[in-house]
Design a protein around this motif. Structure first.
Motif, PDB file in Angstrom:
ATOM      1  N   VAL A  98       4.669   6.252  24.971  1.00 55.24           N
ATOM      2  CA  VAL A  98       6.097   6.003  25.126  1.00 55.24           C
ATOM      3  C   VAL A  98       6.451   6.645  23.813  1.00 55.24           C
ATOM      4  N   ILE A  99       7.326   7.377  25.102  1.00 53.29           N
ATOM      5  CA  ILE A  99       7.779   8.697  24.154  1.00 53.29           C
ATOM      6  C   ILE A  99       9.742   8.537  24.414  1.00 53.29           C
ATOM      7  N   VAL A 100      10.466   8.003  22.237  1.00 51.01           N
ATOM      8  CA  VAL A 100      12.125   7.495  22.742  1.00 51.01           C
ATOM      9  C   VAL A 100      12.559   8.028  22.133  1.00 51.01           C
ATOM     10  N   GLY A 101      13.623   7.950  21.733  1.00 51.65           N
ATOM     11  CA  GLY A 101      15.059   8.784  21.733  1.00 51.65           C
ATOM     12  C   GLY A 101      15.249  10.300  21.693  1.00 51.65           C
ATOM     13  N   MET A 102      15.509  10.163  22.500  1.00 52.03           N
ATOM     14  CA  MET A 102      15.404  11.580  23.181  1.00 52.03           C
ATOM     15  C   MET A 102      17.540  11.517  23.184  1.00 52.03           C
ATOM     16  N   GLN A 103      17.513  12.145  22.409  1.00 50.16           N
ATOM     17  CA  GLN A 103      18.947  13.210  22.242  1.00 50.16           C
ATOM     18  C   GLN A 103      19.130  13.729  23.786  1.00 50.16           C
ATOM     19  N   PRO A 104      20.680  13.118  23.854  1.00 49.75           N
ATOM     20  CA  PRO A 104      21.443  13.265  25.158  1.00 49.75           C
ATOM     21  C   PRO A 104      21.277  14.240  25.374  1.00 49.75           C
ATOM     22  N   ALA A 105      21.798  15.607  25.085  1.00 51.41           N
ATOM     23  CA  ALA A 105      21.587  17.282  25.158  1.00 51.41           C
ATOM     24  C   ALA A 105      20.554  17.494  25.388  1.00 51.41           C
ATOM     25  N   VAL A 106      18.953  17.066  24.203  1.00 51.13           N
ATOM     26  CA  VAL A 106      18.272  17.674  24.440  1.00 51.13           C
ATOM     27  C   VAL A 106      17.379  17.289  26.754  1.00 51.13           C
ATOM     28  N   ALA A 107      17.667  15.777  26.324  1.00 50.14           N
ATOM     29  CA  ALA A 107      17.377  15.295  28.176  1.00 50.14           C
ATOM     30  C   ALA A 107      18.105  16.446  29.189  1.00 50.14           C
ATOM     31  N   MET A 108      19.263  16.275  28.644  1.00 54.77           N
ATOM     32  CA  MET A 108      20.331  17.923  30.270  1.00 54.77           C
ATOM     33  C   MET A 108      19.949  18.640  29.843  1.00 54.77           C
ATOM     34  N   THR A 109      19.097  19.557  29.009  1.00 54.10           N
ATOM     35  CA  THR A 109      18.658  20.870  28.857  1.00 54.10           C
ATOM     36  C   THR A 109      17.956  20.933  29.464  1.00 54.10           C
ATOM     37  N   LEU A 110      17.129  19.405  29.069  1.00 57.55           N
ATOM     38  CA  LEU A 110      14.855  19.143  29.757  1.00 57.55           C
ATOM     39  C   LEU A 110      14.973  19.672  31.610  1.00 57.55           C
ATOM     40  N   VAL A 111      16.810  19.248  31.667  1.00 56.72           N
ATOM     41  CA  VAL A 111      16.686  18.757  33.456  1.00 56.72           C
ATOM     42  C   VAL A 111      16.661  20.169  34.010  1.00 56.72           C
TER      43      VAL A 111
ATOM     44  N   LEU B 110      16.132  23.369  32.597  1.00 58.07           N
ATOM     45  CA  LEU B 110      14.954  24.077  32.345  1.00 58.07           C
ATOM     46  C   LEU B 110      13.927  23.869  33.354  1.00 58.07           C
ATOM     47  N   GLY B 111      14.250  22.154  34.717  1.00 57.61           N
ATOM     48  CA  GLY B 111      13.294  22.234  34.751  1.00 57.61           C
ATOM     49  C   GLY B 111      12.018  21.593  34.846  1.00 57.61           C
ATOM     50  N   LEU B 112      12.348  20.666  33.629  1.00 58.29           N
ATOM     51  CA  LEU B 112      10.958  19.780  33.011  1.00 58.29           C
ATOM     52  C   LEU B 112      11.526  18.248  33.013  1.00 58.29           C
ATOM     53  N   GLU B 113      10.841  17.726  34.082  1.00 55.82           N
ATOM     54  CA  GLU B 113      11.947  16.350  33.615  1.00 55.82           C
ATOM     55  C   GLU B 113      10.969  15.610  33.142  1.00 55.82           C
ATOM     56  N   LEU B 114       9.795  15.693  32.884  1.00 53.94           N
ATOM     57  CA  LEU B 114       8.553  14.683  32.732  1.00 53.94           C
ATOM     58  C   LEU B 114       7.914  13.881  32.944  1.00 53.94           C
ATOM     59  N   LYS B 115       7.974  13.895  34.279  1.00 58.53           N
ATOM     60  CA  LYS B 115       7.797  12.569  34.913  1.00 58.53           C
ATOM     61  C   LYS B 115       6.748  12.247  34.869  1.00 58.53           C
ATOM     62  N   GLY B 116       5.388  12.619  34.095  1.00 55.50           N
ATOM     63  CA  GLY B 116       4.755  12.072  33.553  1.00 55.50           C
ATOM     64  C   GLY B 116       4.799  11.082  32.022  1.00 55.50           C
ATOM     65  N   VAL B 117       5.457  11.232  31.882  1.00 51.43           N
ATOM     66  CA  VAL B 117       6.385  10.174  30.190  1.00 51.43           C
ATOM     67  C   VAL B 117       6.739   9.258  30.687  1.00 51.43           C
ATOM     68  N   ARG B 118       6.260   8.066  30.016  1.00 47.77           N
ATOM     69  CA  ARG B 118       6.971   7.099  30.062  1.00 47.77           C
ATOM     70  C   ARG B 118       8.500   7.211  28.725  1.00 47.77           C
ATOM     71  N   THR B 119      10.012   6.781  29.001  1.00 40.74           N
ATOM     72  CA  THR B 119      10.065   7.107  28.106  1.00 40.74           C
ATOM     73  C   THR B 119      10.864   5.989  27.815  1.00 40.74           C
ATOM     74  N   ALA B 120      11.535   5.861  26.647  1.00 37.38           N
ATOM     75  CA  ALA B 120      13.303   4.185  26.024  1.00 37.38           C
ATOM     76  C   ALA B 120      14.380   5.156  25.376  1.00 37.38           C
ATOM     77  N   LEU B 121      15.040   4.558  25.857  1.00 36.60           N
ATOM     78  CA  LEU B 121      16.286   4.675  24.555  1.00 36.60           C
ATOM     79  C   LEU B 121      16.423   4.274  23.136  1.00 36.60           C
ATOM     80  N   ASN B 122      15.291   3.894  22.775  1.00 41.19           N
ATOM     81  CA  ASN B 122      15.142   3.654  21.320  1.00 41.19           C
ATOM     82  C   ASN B 122      13.477   2.757  21.073  1.00 41.19           C
ATOM     83  N   ALA B 123      13.887   3.038  19.566  1.00 43.80           N
ATOM     84  CA  ALA B 123      12.182   2.143  19.304  1.00 43.80           C
ATOM     85  C   ALA B 123      11.929   1.118  19.468  1.00 43.80           C
ATOM     86  N   GLU B 124      13.469   0.320  19.377  1.00 47.19           N
ATOM     87  CA  GLU B 124      13.163  -1.123  20.057  1.00 47.19           C
ATOM     88  C   GLU B 124      12.405  -1.434  21.855  1.00 47.19           C
ATOM     89  N   LYS B 125      13.322  -0.992  22.222  1.00 47.43           N
ATOM     90  CA  LYS B 125      13.052  -0.510  23.955  1.00 47.43           C
ATOM     91  C   LYS B 125      11.693   0.666  23.555  1.00 47.43           C
TER      92      LYS B 125
END
Lengths: 141, 123
Positions: B78-91, B93-108
């Motif tokens: 699980v990948i956590v803590g991605m910054q909003p600007a980084v997430a927007m840029t990734l999308v 760019l065409g990379l939505e990291l569909k195979g990757v589980r993500t969560a907002l922060n370490a606790e979640k």
């Protein structure tokens, strides 16, 4: 297109992987100074990362140059122009290289089309056997 | 120099990226996680990207590979803590990291990992 004022230019040499990181950090710093927001800073830095990586991966001598130029449009809008130039093999079919999924190397083939989506303007000038010059611009909204 | 220390807490590996990653650091991270999974028999990997200011197509693809490789080694990532600007840029760019589980922060992210690992155990 050519009516905008151009002021201080920053030139960086690209000669290896470390310069990818250096170039994108410099571009982000300049974007921040020009008043671009967080997301635009991210778009600009990421575009520079993609373009300079192309140089390191594909240019015959793995070398190139980056020019960062501050722009001011006639109506006063601030902008940033990034020119990435190499003396690589050139791109035989630029139109095709701009299509999704196209790649000439071990990449995802999203380098150029992805970069175009991040920026407002993009121009690719490539001559086979001579090299490639990619110019991208972003304007502050 | 290890730019991404990996620590083990129970059955989970926690990797925290501390600075802007060069390409070779990203590849090293991929290798280190694989080696750590093999060595420790961990069931989950939490990858904390809170301080990462840039994910380009290379790093994005590497993160995808880390997640896929982790699954092949019988664990969940699980990948956590991605910054909003980084997430927007990734999308864009065409990379939505569909195979990757993500969560907002370490606790979640830890909570998600617990559920995923529990799912593995009942499967």
């Amino acid at each position: 297109m050519s009516a905008e004022a151009r002021s201080p230019q920053h030139r960086l040499s690209i000669a290896g992987e470390d310069d990818i990181v250096l170039a994108r950090q410099r571009a982000r710093d300049l974007a921040r100074r020009l008043g671009f927001g967080m997301i635009d800073q991210s778009r600009i830095a990421t575009a520079v990362s993609e373009l300079t990586r192309n140089v390191v991966r594909y240019a015959t001598d793995k070398r190139g140059e980056v020019h960062l130029t501050e722009l001011r449009s006639p109506d006063g809008t601030a902008g940033l122009e990034i020119v990435v130039a190499d003396h690589g093999p050139g791109i035989p079919d630029v139109e095709r290289a701009m299509q999704e999924g196209f790649t000439s190397g071990p990449g995802l083939g999203m380098g150029l089309p992805g970069t175009k989506r991040l920026m407002d303007e993009m121009d690719v000038d490539s001559v086979v056997g001579r090299g490639t010059i990619v110019t991208v611009r972003k304007w502050r909204r | 120099m290890a730019r991404v220390p990996i620590i083990r807490v129970g059955d989970t590996l926690i990797a925290t990226v501390l600075e802007d990653l060069h390409d070779r650091d990203a590849l090293q991270l991929q290798e280190d996680i694989g080696a750590a999974l093999e060595r420790t028999d961990a069931r989950g990997v939490l990858l904390d990207l809170t301080v990462v200011e840039l994910i380009d197509s290379f790093l994005g693809r590497t993160l995808n590979d880390v997640a896929a490789g982790t699954r092949l080694l019988g664990a969940q990532a699980v990948i956590v803590g991605m910054q909003p600007a980084v997430a927007m840029t990734l999308v864009e760019l065409g990379l939505e990291l569909k195979g990757v589980r993500t969560a907002l922060n370490a606790e979640k992210g830890m909570a998600l990992l617990r559920r995923l690992i529990a799912g593995d155990e009942t499967a």
